[in-house]
Design an enzyme around this catalytic site. Structure first.
Site, PDB file in Angstrom:
ATOM      1  N   SER A  22       0.869  -1.305  -0.039  1.00 29.85           N
ATOM      2  CA  SER A  22       0.101   0.187  -0.031  1.00 29.85           C
ATOM      3  C   SER A  22       0.799   1.338  -0.045  1.00 29.85           C
ATOM      4  O   SER A  22       0.262   2.486   0.126  1.00 29.85           O
ATOM      5  CB  SER A  22      -1.069  -0.021   1.321  1.00 29.85           C
ATOM      6  OG  SER A  22      -0.121  -0.215   2.464  1.00 29.85           O
ATOM      7  N   ASN A 110      -2.339  -2.580  12.997  1.00 25.07           N
ATOM      8  CA  ASN A 110      -3.732  -2.280  12.817  1.00 25.07           C
ATOM      9  C   ASN A 110      -4.408  -1.166  13.585  1.00 25.07           C
ATOM     10  O   ASN A 110      -5.074  -0.575  13.280  1.00 25.07           O
ATOM     11  CB  ASN A 110      -4.512  -3.773  13.577  1.00 25.07           C
ATOM     12  CG  ASN A 110      -3.936  -5.113  12.651  1.00 25.07           C
ATOM     13  OD1 ASN A 110      -3.532  -4.707  11.532  1.00 25.07           O
ATOM     14  ND2 ASN A 110      -4.605  -6.264  12.867  1.00 25.07           N
ATOM     15  N   THR A 155     -40.031  25.113 -11.570  1.00 29.11           N
ATOM     16  CA  THR A 155     -40.320  23.783 -11.080  1.00 29.11           C
ATOM     17  C   THR A 155     -40.461  22.736 -12.272  1.00 29.11           C
ATOM     18  O   THR A 155     -41.177  23.480 -13.267  1.00 29.11           O
ATOM     19  CB  THR A 155     -41.604  23.582 -10.168  1.00 29.11           C
ATOM     20  OG1 THR A 155     -42.679  23.944 -11.072  1.00 29.11           O
ATOM     21  CG2 THR A 155     -41.576  24.451  -8.984  1.00 29.11           C
ATOM     22  N   HIS A 156     -39.986  21.689 -12.255  1.00 26.32           N
ATOM     23  CA  HIS A 156     -40.207  20.848 -13.545  1.00 26.32           C
ATOM     24  C   HIS A 156     -39.298  21.379 -14.768  1.00 26.32           C
ATOM     25  O   HIS A 156     -39.714  21.048 -16.104  1.00 26.32           O
ATOM     26  CB  HIS A 156     -41.927  20.475 -14.119  1.00 26.32           C
ATOM     27  CG  HIS A 156     -42.437  20.085 -12.894  1.00 26.32           C
ATOM     28  ND1 HIS A 156     -42.877  18.809 -12.485  1.00 26.32           N
ATOM     29  CD2 HIS A 156     -42.950  20.697 -11.916  1.00 26.32           C
ATOM     30  CE1 HIS A 156     -43.726  18.521 -11.363  1.00 26.32           C
ATOM     31  NE2 HIS A 156     -43.863  19.897 -11.140  1.00 26.32           N
ATOM     32  N   SER A 277     -13.629  24.991 -28.647  1.00 25.61           N
ATOM     33  CA  SER A 277     -13.975  23.773 -29.231  1.00 25.61           C
ATOM     34  C   SER A 277     -12.928  23.828 -30.714  1.00 25.61           C
ATOM     35  O   SER A 277     -12.609  24.638 -30.895  1.00 25.61           O
ATOM     36  CB  SER A 277     -15.467  23.788 -30.096  1.00 25.61           C
ATOM     37  OG  SER A 277     -15.210  22.946 -31.138  1.00 25.61           O
ATOM     38  N   LYS A 283     -17.504  28.396 -30.026  1.00 24.44           N
ATOM     39  CA  LYS A 283     -17.850  27.954 -28.687  1.00 24.44           C
ATOM     40  C   LYS A 283     -17.033  28.465 -27.517  1.00 24.44           C
ATOM     41  O   LYS A 283     -16.030  28.700 -27.643  1.00 24.44           O
ATOM     42  CB  LYS A 283     -17.789  26.307 -29.144  1.00 24.44           C
ATOM     43  CG  LYS A 283     -18.538  25.716 -29.846  1.00 24.44           C
ATOM     44  CD  LYS A 283     -19.813  25.281 -29.274  1.00 24.44           C
ATOM     45  CE  LYS A 283     -19.796  24.134 -28.908  1.00 24.44           C
ATOM     46  NZ  LYS A 283     -20.928  23.705 -28.083  1.00 24.44           N
ATOM     47  N   ASN A 285     -17.019  26.489 -24.004  1.00 28.09           N
ATOM     48  CA  ASN A 285     -18.150  25.779 -23.083  1.00 28.09           C
ATOM     49  C   ASN A 285     -17.873  25.613 -21.699  1.00 28.09           C
ATOM     50  O   ASN A 285     -16.928  25.907 -21.362  1.00 28.09           O
ATOM     51  CB  ASN A 285     -17.531  24.167 -23.875  1.00 28.09           C
ATOM     52  CG  ASN A 285     -17.827  23.942 -25.292  1.00 28.09           C
ATOM     53  OD1 ASN A 285     -18.988  24.451 -25.617  1.00 28.09           O
ATOM     54  ND2 ASN A 285     -17.083  23.316 -25.895  1.00 28.09           N
ATOM     55  N   GLU A 290     -19.421  21.057 -16.144  1.00 29.60           N
ATOM     56  CA  GLU A 290     -19.544  19.919 -16.433  1.00 29.60           C
ATOM     57  C   GLU A 290     -18.573  18.997 -15.629  1.00 29.60           C
ATOM     58  O   GLU A 290     -19.291  17.750 -15.399  1.00 29.60           O
ATOM     59  CB  GLU A 290     -19.490  19.547 -17.974  1.00 29.60           C
ATOM     60  CG  GLU A 290     -20.380  20.461 -18.723  1.00 29.60           C
ATOM     61  CD  GLU A 290     -20.167  20.554 -20.276  1.00 29.60           C
ATOM     62  OE1 GLU A 290     -21.158  20.782 -21.093  1.00 29.60           O
ATOM     63  OE2 GLU A 290     -18.958  20.406 -20.714  1.00 29.60           O
ATOM     64  N   TYR A 317      -9.476  -6.858  12.190  1.00 28.67           N
ATOM     65  CA  TYR A 317      -8.790  -6.435  11.131  1.00 28.67           C
ATOM     66  C   TYR A 317      -8.834  -7.452   9.860  1.00 28.67           C
ATOM     67  O   TYR A 317      -8.532  -8.622  10.275  1.00 28.67           O
ATOM     68  CB  TYR A 317      -7.479  -5.791  11.365  1.00 28.67           C
ATOM     69  CG  TYR A 317      -6.843  -5.360  10.251  1.00 28.67           C
ATOM     70  CD1 TYR A 317      -7.171  -3.866   9.580  1.00 28.67           C
ATOM     71  CD2 TYR A 317      -5.810  -6.268   9.276  1.00 28.67           C
ATOM     72  CE1 TYR A 317      -6.401  -3.348   8.541  1.00 28.67           C
ATOM     73  CE2 TYR A 317      -5.351  -5.782   8.143  1.00 28.67           C
ATOM     74  CZ  TYR A 317      -5.463  -4.287   7.949  1.00 28.67           C
ATOM     75  OH  TYR A 317      -4.998  -3.725   6.660  1.00 28.67           O
ATOM     76  N   LYS A 325      -8.408   3.370   1.582  1.00 29.64           N
ATOM     77  CA  LYS A 325      -7.848   4.631   1.320  1.00 29.64           C
ATOM     78  C   LYS A 325      -7.840   5.324   0.085  1.00 29.64           C
ATOM     79  O   LYS A 325      -7.961   6.403  -0.219  1.00 29.64           O
ATOM     80  CB  LYS A 325      -6.238   4.246   1.719  1.00 29.64           C
ATOM     81  CG  LYS A 325      -6.065   4.322   3.228  1.00 29.64           C
ATOM     82  CD  LYS A 325      -4.758   3.974   3.489  1.00 29.64           C
ATOM     83  CE  LYS A 325      -4.606   3.109   4.910  1.00 29.64           C
ATOM     84  NZ  LYS A 325      -5.460   1.857   4.661  1.00 29.64           N
TER      85      LYS A 325
HETATM   86  N1  ARG Z   1      -1.424  -1.232   5.158  1.00 30.84           N
HETATM   87  C1  ARG Z   1      -2.362  -1.892   5.923  1.00 30.84           C
HETATM   88  C2  ARG Z   1      -3.580  -1.138   5.637  1.00 30.84           C
HETATM   89  O1  ARG Z   1      -3.709   0.027   5.238  1.00 30.84           O
HETATM   90  C3  ARG Z   1      -1.811  -1.767   7.274  1.00 30.84           C
HETATM   91  C4  ARG Z   1      -2.133  -2.654   8.293  1.00 30.84           C
HETATM   92  C5  ARG Z   1      -1.718  -4.045   8.093  1.00 30.84           C
HETATM   93  N2  ARG Z   1      -1.954  -4.820   9.208  1.00 30.84           N
HETATM   94  C6  ARG Z   1      -1.660  -6.258   8.891  1.00 30.84           C
HETATM   95  N3  ARG Z   1      -2.002  -6.936   9.818  1.00 30.84           N
HETATM   96  N4  ARG Z   1      -1.176  -6.596   7.801  1.00 30.84           N
HETATM   97  O2  ARG Z   1      -4.707  -1.708   6.184  1.00 30.84           O
END
Ligand code: ARG
Length: 467
Positions: A22, A110, A155-156, A277, A283, A285, A290, A317, A325
């Protein structure tokens, strides 16, 4: 350096690393990870696990890393570490050797990741709050620039009743105020500290969890270690808040795209927020708008994705949760961009007040005024509504506005109608009749506008004081 090598006889495959690592995205939490580690080292010292000297060395090395992280000087790309937690720990061990190896005592990634991510969310709540305030400011400025302007209310998507342009601006201010209060609620609910919850069951070392929480700016420690490491409600709430606010921005964008269309012609957008454009030279835009509308898809998608990820997870966990994330980081980023561009668009807009006025007066949008006028003449509203409807039909037949019908024609439909009907049918009359709390009269709207300007000033002043 894998944090867990002892039990393994061979290394991870490169495909496994691709799915498991990660660091490519949780690097954004480097500063929070280090902050948490500094507090943890202090807690370990107070618990008798680290000597003063060890803690001081750890803190100095961590502070150095934090300065590098904040300056964007950490070289993540050259690292093969799994995540930000192992990255920081490896960097520490490289600097301090065995002392660095002591920091993880009693801690798990964790409770660490749960803490880091809360810190990250909390910091972004503060910056997103000021982005939302920026849009409110731009809406209030636009309202102030055009206090007299009247536009058709729909409205509408059919012209319904005329309203002040400032009233339209203030409607979006209300939505954004709710977004602010959702951010505040989120912060109040999420501001508890998981550190000390260990992998899932708590830690054996006698750390002072209240002191850790306090030091990291949390209101209190999380009360259940299982929940602390497996709760991602705060990410879901952030995503819901972002989604709702994006939906508001999208409606704002949609209104403005329509007002800006050749058909409506109510407003012009600045060159700085529009594009041309490649084929059609004429144009201009409304791309910024948007994209404010279009980017809702990915933000709503991230909310949905995390809900689905979380729904079947057993306590506590599970690695599935690492999927919390990317969507959240992206949603925060997109929301931030859209809030900023919304402000720019609003600051750039020029209202064509004359064109708005003509459109507001068209479409028989004073028919309700006629029905209300008949109520004043003692006619029940339902009957008045019917009479006004027949008057509209007559006007359509004549190809004119209601106020252009001669009195004789009006009286042939209803003999209660007199000469005094004409002022009632004027545009301003109908608008200013709605002089009720929340209504669109000049007086109510002006009062509401000044109240909002005042509370924005207070809000910005208190932000300034907080630094
Ligand atoms: N990179 C992990 C996460 O974002 C961290 C926690 C990892 N914990 C583990 N027991 N492998 O969730």
């Amino acid at each position: 350096m894998a944090l867990w090598g002892g039990r393994f006889e061979s290394g991870a495959s490169s495909m496994f690393k691709q799915v498991n690592d990660s660091l490519p995205f949780d690097r954004v939490m480097a500063s929070q990870d280090i902050q948490g580690s500094i507090s943890w080292s202090r807690a370990l010292h107070k618990a008798g696990v680290l000597t003063v000297d060890e803690q001081q060395q750890l803190e100095a090395a961590l502070s150095e890393l934090k300065a590098q992280a904040d300056a964007g000087e950490l070289d993540f790309d050259a690292s093969s570490e799994e995540d930000i937690h192992s990255f920081v720990e490896a960097a520490l061990i490289e600097k301090l050797g065995d002392i660095g190896r002591k920091l993880h005592t009693g801690r798990s990634r964790n409770d660490q990741v749960a803490t880091d991510f809360r810190l990250w969310v909390r910091e972004h709540i503060a910056s997103l709050r000021s982005d939302v305030l920026g849009v409110i400011k731009s809406l209030l400025n636009a309202a102030s620039r055009h206090q007299e302007a009247i536009i058709p209310g729909y409205t509408h998507l059919q012209r319904a009743q005329p309203i002040h342009f400032a009233h339209w601006c203030l409607a979006y201010v209300e939505m954004l105020k709710r977004d602010l209060s959702r951010l505040d609620d989120l912060k109040a609910r999420m501001n508890q500290c998981p550190l000390g919850s260990g992998a899932l069951a708590g830690t054996t070392f006698p750390v002072d969890r209240h002191a850790i929480a306090d030091e990291l700016g949390f209101d209190s420690p999380c009360l259940n270690s299982l929940d602390a490491v497996s709760d991602r409600d705060f990410v879901l709430e952030l995503l819901f808040t972002a989604s709702t606010s994006m939906m508001h921005l999208s409606r704002l964008a949609e209104d403005m795209i329509f007002y800006n269309s050749g058909e409506a012609g109510f407003l012009q957008l600045g060159d700085s927020v529009t594009s041309g454009s490649s084929l059609m030279p004429q144009k201009k835009n409304p791309d910024a708008l948007e994209l404010m509308r279009g980017k809702c898809g990915r933000v709503f998608g991230s909310l949905q994705a995390l809900l689905v990820t979380m729904k079947g997870l057993p306590l506590a966990y599970n690695k599935d949760m690492q999927e919390d994330k990317e969507g959240a980081i992206d949603a925060v980023n997109q929301w931030h961009i859209c809030l900023c561009i919304a402000s720019e668009v609003l600051d750039s807009l020029q209202l064509n007040e004359e064109r708005c006025r003509i459109a507001a007066a068209q479409g028989y949008s004073n028919a309700t005024e006629l029905a209300d006028y008949l109520v004043g003449k003692g006619i029940p509203f339902r009957t008045g509504h019917d009479i006004a409807g027949r008057v509209v039909l007559q006007a359509i037949d004549n190809g004119c506005a209601i106020e252009d019908l001669p009195l004789s024609q009006l009286q042939s439909i209803c003999d209660k109608i007199e000469d005094d009907v004409y002022p009632v049918l004027q545009l301003e009359f109908g608008v200013n009749q709605r002089n009720i709390l929340g209504g669109t009269s000049k007086e109510t709207v002006t009062k509401a506008l000044y109240q909002e300007l005042e509370s924005l000033d207070q809000e910005l002043e208190s932000l300034d004081k907080q630094g």
